[in-house]
Design an enzyme around this catalytic site. Structure first.
Site, PDB file in Angstrom:
ATOM      1  N   ILE A  21       0.828  -1.208   0.000  1.00 43.62           N
ATOM      2  CA  ILE A  21       0.000   0.000   0.000  1.00 43.62           C
ATOM      3  C   ILE A  21       0.866   1.264   0.000  1.00 43.62           C
ATOM      4  O   ILE A  21       1.612   1.528   0.946  1.00 43.62           O
ATOM      5  CB  ILE A  21      -0.989   0.004   1.191  1.00 43.62           C
ATOM      6  CG1 ILE A  21      -1.804  -1.300   1.207  1.00 43.62           C
ATOM      7  CG2 ILE A  21      -1.901   1.232   1.130  1.00 43.62           C
ATOM      8  CD1 ILE A  21      -2.561  -1.639  -0.069  1.00 43.62           C
ATOM      9  N   GLU A  76      -6.692   6.090 -13.069  1.00 43.33           N
ATOM     10  CA  GLU A  76      -5.461   5.538 -12.483  1.00 43.33           C
ATOM     11  C   GLU A  76      -4.544   5.015 -13.591  1.00 43.33           C
ATOM     12  O   GLU A  76      -3.341   5.265 -13.599  1.00 43.33           O
ATOM     13  CB  GLU A  76      -5.825   4.405 -11.507  1.00 43.33           C
ATOM     14  CG  GLU A  76      -4.610   3.739 -10.900  1.00 43.33           C
ATOM     15  CD  GLU A  76      -4.953   2.792  -9.747  1.00 43.33           C
ATOM     16  OE1 GLU A  76      -6.139   2.604  -9.446  1.00 43.33           O
ATOM     17  OE2 GLU A  76      -4.008   2.253  -9.156  1.00 43.33           O
ATOM     18  N   GLN A  84      27.110   5.068 -35.284  1.00 47.18           N
ATOM     19  CA  GLN A  84      25.789   4.929 -35.916  1.00 47.18           C
ATOM     20  C   GLN A  84      24.829   4.105 -35.044  1.00 47.18           C
ATOM     21  O   GLN A  84      23.634   4.377 -35.016  1.00 47.18           O
ATOM     22  CB  GLN A  84      25.931   4.283 -37.297  1.00 47.18           C
ATOM     23  CG  GLN A  84      24.680   4.480 -38.128  1.00 47.18           C
ATOM     24  CD  GLN A  84      24.778   3.852 -39.498  1.00 47.18           C
ATOM     25  OE1 GLN A  84      25.136   2.677 -39.635  1.00 47.18           O
ATOM     26  NE2 GLN A  84      24.477   4.633 -40.514  1.00 47.18           N
ATOM     27  N   GLY A  86      29.097   1.265 -17.564  1.00 46.29           N
ATOM     28  CA  GLY A  86      29.129   0.863 -16.158  1.00 46.29           C
ATOM     29  C   GLY A  86      28.434   1.859 -15.251  1.00 46.29           C
ATOM     30  O   GLY A  86      27.850   1.487 -14.220  1.00 46.29           O
TER      31      GLY A  86
HETATM   32  C1  LIG Z   1       5.289  -0.442  -5.468  1.00 44.52           C
HETATM   33  C2  LIG Z   1       3.868  -0.911  -5.458  1.00 44.52           C
HETATM   34  C3  LIG Z   1       2.864  -0.047  -5.039  1.00 44.52           C
HETATM   35  C4  LIG Z   1       1.539  -0.486  -4.973  1.00 44.52           C
HETATM   36  N1  LIG Z   1       0.568   0.343  -4.474  1.00 44.52           N
HETATM   37  C5  LIG Z   1      -0.662  -0.159  -4.206  1.00 44.52           C
HETATM   38  C6  LIG Z   1      -1.640   0.613  -3.502  1.00 44.52           C
HETATM   39  O1  LIG Z   1      -1.395   1.770  -3.128  1.00 44.52           O
HETATM   40  N2  LIG Z   1      -2.840   0.036  -3.219  1.00 44.52           N
HETATM   41  C7  LIG Z   1      -3.151  -1.238  -3.602  1.00 44.52           C
HETATM   42  O2  LIG Z   1      -4.238  -1.692  -3.304  1.00 44.52           O
HETATM   43  N3  LIG Z   1      -2.258  -1.989  -4.293  1.00 44.52           N
HETATM   44  C8  LIG Z   1      -1.020  -1.488  -4.579  1.00 44.52           C
HETATM   45  N4  LIG Z   1      -0.096  -2.257  -5.255  1.00 44.52           N
HETATM   46  C9  LIG Z   1      -0.447  -3.622  -5.627  1.00 44.52           C
HETATM   47  C10 LIG Z   1      -0.574  -3.839  -7.129  1.00 44.52           C
HETATM   48  O3  LIG Z   1      -1.683  -3.165  -7.646  1.00 44.52           O
HETATM   49  C11 LIG Z   1      -0.628  -5.364  -7.346  1.00 44.52           C
HETATM   50  O4  LIG Z   1       0.654  -5.871  -7.036  1.00 44.52           O
HETATM   51  C12 LIG Z   1      -1.026  -5.745  -8.748  1.00 44.52           C
HETATM   52  O5  LIG Z   1      -2.366  -5.411  -9.002  1.00 44.52           O
HETATM   53  C13 LIG Z   1      -0.828  -7.238  -9.022  1.00 44.52           C
HETATM   54  O6  LIG Z   1      -1.402  -8.030  -8.026  1.00 44.52           O
HETATM   55  P1  LIG Z   1      -0.541  -9.212  -7.358  1.00 44.52           P
HETATM   56  O7  LIG Z   1       0.746  -8.620  -6.910  1.00 44.52           O
HETATM   57  O8  LIG Z   1      -1.386  -9.870  -6.355  1.00 44.52           O
HETATM   58  O9  LIG Z   1      -0.219 -10.201  -8.556  1.00 44.52           O
HETATM   59  P2  LIG Z   1      -1.166 -11.407  -9.039  1.00 44.52           P
HETATM   60  O10 LIG Z   1      -2.557 -10.937  -9.186  1.00 44.52           O
HETATM   61  O11 LIG Z   1      -0.891 -12.587  -8.170  1.00 44.52           O
HETATM   62  O12 LIG Z   1      -0.566 -11.692 -10.481  1.00 44.52           O
HETATM   63  C14 LIG Z   1       0.603 -12.499 -10.690  1.00 44.52           C
HETATM   64  C15 LIG Z   1       0.834 -12.628 -12.182  1.00 44.52           C
HETATM   65  O13 LIG Z   1      -0.261 -13.324 -12.777  1.00 44.52           O
HETATM   66  C16 LIG Z   1      -0.775 -12.578 -13.844  1.00 44.52           C
HETATM   67  N5  LIG Z   1      -2.230 -12.751 -13.943  1.00 44.52           N
HETATM   68  C17 LIG Z   1      -3.147 -12.675 -12.950  1.00 44.52           C
HETATM   69  N6  LIG Z   1      -4.369 -12.846 -13.430  1.00 44.52           N
HETATM   70  C18 LIG Z   1      -4.247 -13.033 -14.760  1.00 44.52           C
HETATM   71  C19 LIG Z   1      -5.160 -13.239 -15.834  1.00 44.52           C
HETATM   72  N7  LIG Z   1      -6.489 -13.278 -15.644  1.00 44.52           N
HETATM   73  N8  LIG Z   1      -4.672 -13.391 -17.085  1.00 44.52           N
HETATM   74  C20 LIG Z   1      -3.333 -13.328 -17.311  1.00 44.52           C
HETATM   75  N9  LIG Z   1      -2.426 -13.120 -16.350  1.00 44.52           N
HETATM   76  C21 LIG Z   1      -2.879 -12.964 -15.101  1.00 44.52           C
HETATM   77  C22 LIG Z   1      -0.443 -11.124 -13.506  1.00 44.52           C
HETATM   78  O14 LIG Z   1      -0.457 -10.311 -14.652  1.00 44.52           O
HETATM   79  C23 LIG Z   1       0.937 -11.292 -12.906  1.00 44.52           C
HETATM   80  O15 LIG Z   1       1.899 -11.340 -13.926  1.00 44.52           O
HETATM   81  C24 LIG Z   1       1.220  -1.806  -5.377  1.00 44.52           C
HETATM   82  C25 LIG Z   1       2.233  -2.674  -5.831  1.00 44.52           C
HETATM   83  C26 LIG Z   1       3.540  -2.250  -5.852  1.00 44.52           C
HETATM   84  C27 LIG Z   1       4.600  -3.214  -6.295  1.00 44.52           C
END
Ligand SMILES: Cc1cc2nc3c(=O)[nH]c(=O)nc-3n(C[C@H](O)[C@H](O)[C@H](O)COP(=O)(O)OP(=O)(O)OC[C@H]3O[C@@H](n4cnc5c(N)ncnc54)[C@H](O)[C@@H]3O)c2cc1C
Length: 381
Positions: free
Chosen positions: A157, A244, A281, A342
């Site tokens: 978050i 967003e 180039q 580097g």
């Molecule tokens: C620095 C940072 C800041 C963030 N800030 C916030 C925030 O303020 N509030 C908040 O709520 N969240 C926040 N997030 C969370 C972020 O939105 C989630 O990490 C993101 O939505 C992915 O969810 P997950 O990490 O659970 O991955 P998962 O949902 O587990 O996904 C894993 C992989 O599976 C793939 N995948 C999943 N479903 C499918 C599908 N149907 N088809 C194909 N591929 C799929 C995904 O693309 C991904 O490659 C933040 C994340 C980071 C790293």
């Protein structure tokens, strides 16, 4: 590249915000990265000068400008390589939920503080067990008299340490058959009993951003903190996610643009085999290719922003802009980093940090794969 999107007033606004960046952001960036978060004070300073919630009406304490001013802020932060001061997330992603779906009492209560920087916001959707599949969240909010009792955990978050209020997605209907209709949104004040901020997470990039875990243990909030209708959370998120995605695209293009400009300068200065590396180039062709990609991205994002500001609801376009520009930015920054040799691997070089910062853009705000799932649905494939 000429940009027809902005008026003279917008240019004046850009100049004013650029001065703010020079005065209040750049001198502190190294320290912010070291401490893992920006200073609380910079939020108040930004609010005092009308740089938070630019689109918010004056009656709620906003400056009454528009989303194009917000776009300018996102671009200028990217030009300054500032990836941790989450002004866009606060002003243009979280606060709009309260503005659009909150009742008058809630707006009066929270919006002025959001605009002044007294209240920093966070958005709690993602959980350890689910991110992409929002309907699968496990945090619950159970009605008890005039309160809701929230239990669960959130992770990744943004603004997780500095936030004063968190907009939390929680299940109010536990029937799996109602997964989408069972999510509600609550404002939880950071000083509520049962709400705990977890550790700041150690990330690859965005060193000055206090991304954290959050815990809710029998956290009791009054029903007056429910935003919109009970069960309306999923619909609200789907509606607000377009801006967003667009915000991420805006930052991606501006970030790539700045890195490319700095790389062009560097290649003219750095010499190898008796001449500037810009004279090879390979350098020229790769930089020209990168420029073409950045300008195509810029043109598309400007077009989509123009239509978004005019009030169009652009699911396909915002999703495409998000995945294409963030993939493009990563590719362009990688190309640029190579010209630094580097030095491009050293943390004191902005290009190195930009490379690490850019990676998350393909993950958050809905992964790029999820963007393609959305566009696929739009095409009814
Ligand atoms: C620095 C940072 C800041 C963030 N800030 C916030 C925030 O303020 N509030 C908040 O709520 N969240 C926040 N997030 C969370 C972020 O939105 C989630 O990490 C993101 O939505 C992915 O969810 P997950 O990490 O659970 O991955 P998962 O949902 O587990 O996904 C894993 C992989 O599976 C793939 N995948 C999943 N479903 C499918 C599908 N149907 N088809 C194909 N591929 C799929 C995904 O693309 C991904 O490659 C933040 C994340 C980071 C790293």
């Amino acid at each position: 590249m000429d940009r027809s999107l902005f008026t003279e007033e917008h240019q004046t606004f850009r100049t004013a915000f650029r001065q703010f960046v020079e005065r209040e952001i750049k001198p502190h960036q190294a320290r912010w990265r070291e401490q893992g978060q920006v200073d609380r004070e910079v939020w108040r300073k930004a609010g005092a000068q009308g740089f938070l919630c630019t689109w918010l009406e004056e009656k709620y304490g906003g400056p009454g400008a528009d989303f194009l001013c917000a776009m300018i802020i996102m671009e200028e932060l990217a030009y300054a390589y500032e990836s941790g001061f989450a002004m866009g997330l606060h002003s243009d992603i979280i606060v709009p939920y309260i503005y659009s779906f909150g009742n008058e009492e809630q707006k009066q209560k929270w919006l002025p503080g959001c605009a002044s920087g007294e209240l920093v916001t966070a958005l709690g959707m993602t959980e350890p067990g689910t991110g992409s599949d929002l309907a699968g969240i496990a945090t619950t909010a159970v009605k008890d008299g005039n309160d809701y009792v929230i239990n669960g955990q959130k992770t990744f978050i943004s603004n997780g340490q500095l936030c004063d209020i968190v907009l939390v997605a929680a299940k109010t209907d536990l029937d799996p058959a109602n997964a989408h209709r069972g999510i509600s949104m609550f404002v939880v004040e950071a000083n509520r009993k049962g709400f705990h901020k977890g550790q700041r997470l150690h990330k690859m990039g965005m060193a000055s951003q206090d991304t954290s875990e959050m815990f809710f243990e029998d956290c009791r909030v009054p029903a007056a903190n429910l935003i919109g209708a009970e069960g309306g959370g999923f619909m609200m998120m789907m509606q607000k996610l377009q801006q967003e995605r667009l915000a991420v695209a805006i930052g991606a293009v501006a970030g790539a643009e700045q890195v490319l400009a700095d790389t062009i300068t560097y290649t003219k200065e750095r010499k190898a085999f008796g001449k500037p590396i810009s004279k090879f180039q390979n350098t020229q062709f790769r930089l020209v290719e990168a420029l073409a990609k950045v300008e195509v991205g810029r043109a598309y994002v400007d077009k989509v922003v123009g239509e978004h500001v005019a009030g169009k609801y652009l699911v396909k376009e915002c999703s495409m802009a998000k995945f294409w520009t963030t993939d493009m930015a990563q590719e362009v920054i990688d190309t640029c980093l190579q010209f630094f040799g580097g030095y491009g691997y050293m943390l004191e070089y902005p290009v190195t940090r930009a490379f690490m910062d850019a990676r998350v853009q393909r993950i958050y705000a809905g992964t790029n794969e999820i963007m393609k799932v959305i566009v696929t649905k739009q095409l009814e494939l």
